[in-house]
Write an enzyme that holds these catalytic residues in place. Structure first.
Site, short mmCIF file in Angstrom:
data_model
loop_
_atom_site.label_atom_id
_atom_site.label_comp_id
_atom_site.label_asym_id
_atom_site.label_seq_id
_atom_site.Cartn_x
_atom_site.Cartn_y
_atom_site.Cartn_z
N HIS A 23 33.36 45.00 38.57
CA HIS A 23 34.49 44.06 38.89
C HIS A 23 35.34 44.95 40.00
O HIS A 23 36.08 45.77 39.33
CB HIS A 23 35.25 43.76 37.58
CG HIS A 23 36.31 42.96 37.61
ND1 HIS A 23 37.15 42.95 36.65
CD2 HIS A 23 36.82 42.32 38.64
CE1 HIS A 23 38.06 42.13 37.01
NE2 HIS A 23 38.06 41.76 38.28
N MET B 46 39.20 49.89 40.39
CA MET B 46 40.89 49.50 40.79
C MET B 46 41.20 50.46 41.67
O MET B 46 40.87 51.59 41.73
CB MET B 46 41.73 49.64 39.89
CG MET B 46 41.41 48.57 38.56
SD MET B 46 42.45 48.60 37.11
CE MET B 46 41.51 47.75 35.89
#
Ligand SMILES: O=C(CO)[C@@H](O)[C@H](O)COP(=O)(O)O
Ligand SMILES: [Fe+2]
Length: 253
Positions: free
Chosen positions: A69, A40
């Site tokens: 991810h 992130m």
């Protein structure tokens, strides 16, 4: 031929100060298949977690399949650093591409990830309809689709069951596709996800907060296996393949 259950604990819920130890234990002792690494950037989502340098350090301590991810803006800028760091699967968000600030198409990103020699996944946030992946050819082009079952940014949120229609639609069209679900998965929600057709299960807090991590992983695997076995053989045989079986991804972990 059947669809393999892949359990990918989210390391976001592990103790980052002991990342290598946690990673090796969750695979070797507790039976996980992949390590799910939540990247992130503080822009695409508010939270800030880790990047390629941490992947590179972790890679030195484990041979495990690193399922990355990327919740980032400009995912194309991360392809080479993640490849060099030792990432196996690079999943980026559809919503981070094809926009005024980043006009590169999602298909171009898919091609660049594959050219770099990584498996490629594409993810959609809860408000994004699954249709964007169908007629565009994206679902057919990637190794995995990630259907977010929470709004990305944080671990420990509640599973959004209404996302299961997306999983079901994809599973009907692509009996072989790796379909990952991420957010709020655990023993209480796995049946809903498995029934819809998900076979790659990310689980953070439900695994790492459990006294019996191995037991939770087994419960998740058993549920997926039970539902995957129900997919008609004929449907699998007639699946439109892209020249290779998506299950090859699983063979690399
Ligand atoms: O990508 C994300 C959150 O954005 C996830 O991978 C979470 O880390 C999953 O955590 P739980 O919901 O399973 O606790
Ligand atoms: Fe994630």
């Amino acid at each position: 031929m059947s669809l393999k259950a892949i359990i990918a604990p989210s390391m976001l819920s592990s103790d980052f100060a002991q990342l290598a130890k946690e990673a090796n234990e969750i695979v070797a002792v507790n039976g996980a298949d992949w390590l799910h690494m939540d990247v992130m950037d503080g822009h695409f989502v508010n939270n800030l977690t880790l990047g390629a340098p941490v992947i590179q350090c972790l890679r030195k301590h484990t041979p495990a399949f690193l399922d990355c991810h990327l919740m980032v803006e400009r995912p194309q800028d991360y392809i080479t650093p993640f490849k060099n760091a030792g990432a196996n699967l690079f999943t980026f968000h559809y919503e981070a591409t094809g926009i005024p600030g980043n006009p590169i198409t999602p298909m171009e990103v898919v091609q660049q990830v594959k050219q770099a020699g990584m498996f490629c996944g594409i993810s959609i946030r809860p408000p994004t309809p699954v249709d964007v992946l169908l007629d565009s050819g994206l679902a057919a082009a990637v190794d995995m689709v990630l259907i977010m079952t929470v709004n990305p940014g944080w671990g420990g949120q509640s599973f959004m069951g209404e996302m299961m229609s997306k999983v079901h639609t994809l599973r009907e069209r692509y009996p072989h596709l790796l379909i990952q679900v991420d957010g709020g998965l655990g023993p209480d929600t796995i049946d809903t996800a498995a029934r819809a057709g998900a076979n790659v299960i990310v689980a953070g807090s439900s695994v790492f907060k459990a006294a019996d991590r191995k037991g939770v992983i087994e419960t998740l695997r058993t549920a997926v296996a039970a539902h995957a076995a129900a997919i008609p053989h004929e449907a699998i045989v007639q699946a439109t393949l892209r020249g290779k079986e998506q299950t090859h991804v699983a063979a690399h972990h």
